[in-house]
Design a protein around this motif. Structure first.
Motif, mmCIF file in Angstrom:
data_model
loop_
_atom_site.group_PDB
_atom_site.id
_atom_site.type_symbol
_atom_site.label_atom_id
_atom_site.label_comp_id
_atom_site.label_asym_id
_atom_site.label_seq_id
_atom_site.Cartn_x
_atom_site.Cartn_y
_atom_site.Cartn_z
ATOM 1 N N TRP A 345 16.709 92.286 20.809
ATOM 2 C CA TRP A 345 16.332 93.578 20.104
ATOM 3 C C TRP A 345 14.800 93.947 20.240
ATOM 4 C CZ3 TRP A 345 12.165 93.062 16.403
ATOM 5 C CH2 TRP A 345 12.135 94.139 15.640
ATOM 6 N N ASP A 350 20.222 97.465 21.114
ATOM 7 C CA ASP A 350 21.091 97.483 19.703
ATOM 8 C C ASP A 350 21.967 96.062 19.736
ATOM 9 O OD1 ASP A 350 20.065 99.616 19.285
ATOM 10 O OD2 ASP A 350 21.938 100.914 19.492
ATOM 11 N N SER A 383 21.363 100.038 14.719
ATOM 12 C CA SER A 383 20.860 99.199 15.503
ATOM 13 C C SER A 383 19.454 98.269 14.566
ATOM 14 C CB SER A 383 19.920 99.818 16.786
ATOM 15 O OG SER A 383 18.960 100.546 16.063
#
Length: 496
Positions: A345, A350, A383
């Motif tokens: 991340w 995502d 995300s």
């Protein structure tokens, strides 16, 4: 014709059987070949090799399996007809006798483990073809057992199975023998035969009585499951053409010398001469487990009983070494996967819903609002970056700050492992296990504890052959270096 393949450690007895399988498959219908092993793993190894070499499918080799699996298949048994934990619990409630039942092992060997000596006595009696009273008189149990209660439980178990249309694993074998359900094979292979119970030997005989060629492979010196009903004497007394394998591809010279010293203590055995591999190997002794340098390489760490592994585990944990305890779930694995998610991340990639959920489980509510998960559930492509921006949360720079709800000891362990250069994306390089748990396995380095528990010491006094065979197996798992930890109490130890 019956051929008995005697294979000391690492001499390739399974490989010898598989080579014979190859020969038969050139001229024999695969459906007429039976390959049975004490463990599912060994049976499937033979099946997979045959599939690859002769372009066969799993359906082409229906008789590469364990004996219990063969009985299950041939008798048309359904899973719901087999006694389960809940059924044993019902019987325990009805009789007022504690019935602590553990599941049959994953390899479908038929080994039955329980903390109830009542149930153990009943099962061992079945495996050995004697009455529960006769098994009781062998005095192999450690708990206080009432003979009257033993009779009540034994009778109630049979009544319960009959009333509910259930059978246990021993019933499968017995029913197979009675029903004459064995197919007629051209050739039958039985691997790991030293570990079969008397009941399984009777089943094996019902199979090979119909078969022209039979191969039986094993090593009586490696028979370590007598406590669970294995009948090594039946293996020792087998007659036929003897094929002795005489060179180990695993065991180095110095370990071979030590192993031969152990095996000479076994009072009843088949004599076997075998040579080690050309490499001499290494043998080291230590007063403390913590003194073994395990900073690199592959390792087995072996103890006589499970509870002895706890202290060893604490040492590895404190040092930040990457290990797995065969008998425990490693919760740090889940945390490490969350760390990988975090780092992914941080690179603006995502994450899916499961990854986000895993990360959130290690964050405090202040850091990551739990109710936001319900929103994320609606859109699995949402995300983590977007989630943080929407909430206005301050981005943490390092994972161990972000995961403020994770147990501190787990965080420190993972940080130490990373500092040590452990490859956490691979399988743990150190395995903690009992000696029983690595039967058939091998590793470059083997650490062997010589301490015995009080009960094990008592067992050794009564059944010294059992412990000699067990430590013989433990010592011969190594391919290069055997590390022996001297005992804390010389009066409760195995002499190496």
């Amino acid at each position: 014709m019956k051929t008995i393949v005697l294979g000391p450690p690492g001499t390739g007895k399974t490989e010898t059987l598989l080579n014979e399988v190859d020969k038969y498959l050139k001229t024999t219908d695969p459906n007429r070949i039976g390959y049975f092993s004490f463990t599912q793993k060994a049976a499937y190894e033979a099946r997979d090799r045959a599939m690859d070499k002769f372009n066969l499918t799993e359906d082409d080799l229906p008789y590469f399996r364990t004996l219990h699996s063969l009985a299950f298949r041939r008798l048309g048994i359904k899973k719901e007809n087999v006694m389960q934990r809940k059924h044993y619990a019902d019987v325990g409630k009805q009789t007022g006798i504690r019935v602590d039942y553990n599941e049959w092992d994953d390899d479908q060997t038929g080994l039955f483990t329980t903390n109830s000596d009542y149930l153990r006595i009943i099962q061992l009696a079945r495996l050995r073809g004697i009455t529960p009273e006769q098994q009781y008189n062998l005095k192999e149990h450690s708990q206080e057992v009432s003979v009257e209660d033993l009779k009540i439980l034994s009778s109630e178990l049979e009544s319960y199975k009959k009333a509910h249309g259930l059978i246990d694993f021993n019933d499968m074998i017995s029913d197979f023998i009675k029903s004459d359900a064995s197919p007629k094979f051209d050739v039958v292979f039985i691997d790991e035969a030293q570990d079969l119970s008397r009941l399984q030997w009777n089943m094996a005989k019902s199979i090979w009585d119909k078969t022209e060629d039979n191969y039986i492979a094993g090593d009586d010196d490696q028979a370590i499951f007598r406590w669970a009903g294995a009948d090594v004497d039946s293996f020792i007394t087998q007659t036929g053409k003897i094929l002795k394998l005489t060179e180990s591809y695993r065991v180095p010279g110095v370990v071979h010398d030590l192993a031969m010293g152990i095996v000479k203590r076994i009072s009843k055995r088949l004599h076997k001469e075998w040579a080690p591999k050309s490499k001499s190997g290494q043998l080291s002794y230590y007063h403390e487990f913590k003194d073994v340098d395990m900073s690199s390489g592959k390792w087995f760490v072996l103890a006589r009983t499970r509870h002895m592994l706890n202290e060893l585990e604490n040492v590895l944990y404190s040092k930040g070494l990457y290990y797995r305890n065969k008998f425990k779930k490693g919760y740090e694995k889940d945390l490490h996967e969350a760390v990988i998610d975090w780092e992914r991340w941080r690179k603006n990639n995502d994450l899916n819903h499961d990854q986000i959920k895993r990360m959130a489980s290690y964050m405090s509510p202040d850091h990551y609002q739990k109710e936001n998960l319900q929103y994320l559930n609606k859109d699995k492509s949402y995300s983590m970056t977007e989630a943080y921006n929407n909430q206005g949360l301050k981005t943490k720079k390092v994972w161990y700050e972000a995961f403020d709800a994770a147990p501190q000891n787990q965080i420190e362990y993972i940080r130490k492992m990373r500092a040590n250069g452990e490859q956490l994306n691979k399988e743990p390089r150190i395995l903690l296990s009992t000696i029983h748990g690595v039967k058939g396995g091998e590793c470059s380095n083997v650490v062997l504890l010589t301490d015995l528990s009080r009960n094990t010491q008592k067992s050794m006094d009564r059944f010294p052959n059992d412990e000699n065979r067990l430590f013989y197996v433990g010592a011969t798992r190594t391919k290069d270096h055997l590390h022996i930890i001297r005992p804390k109490d010389i009066y409760k130890s195995f002499r190496l």
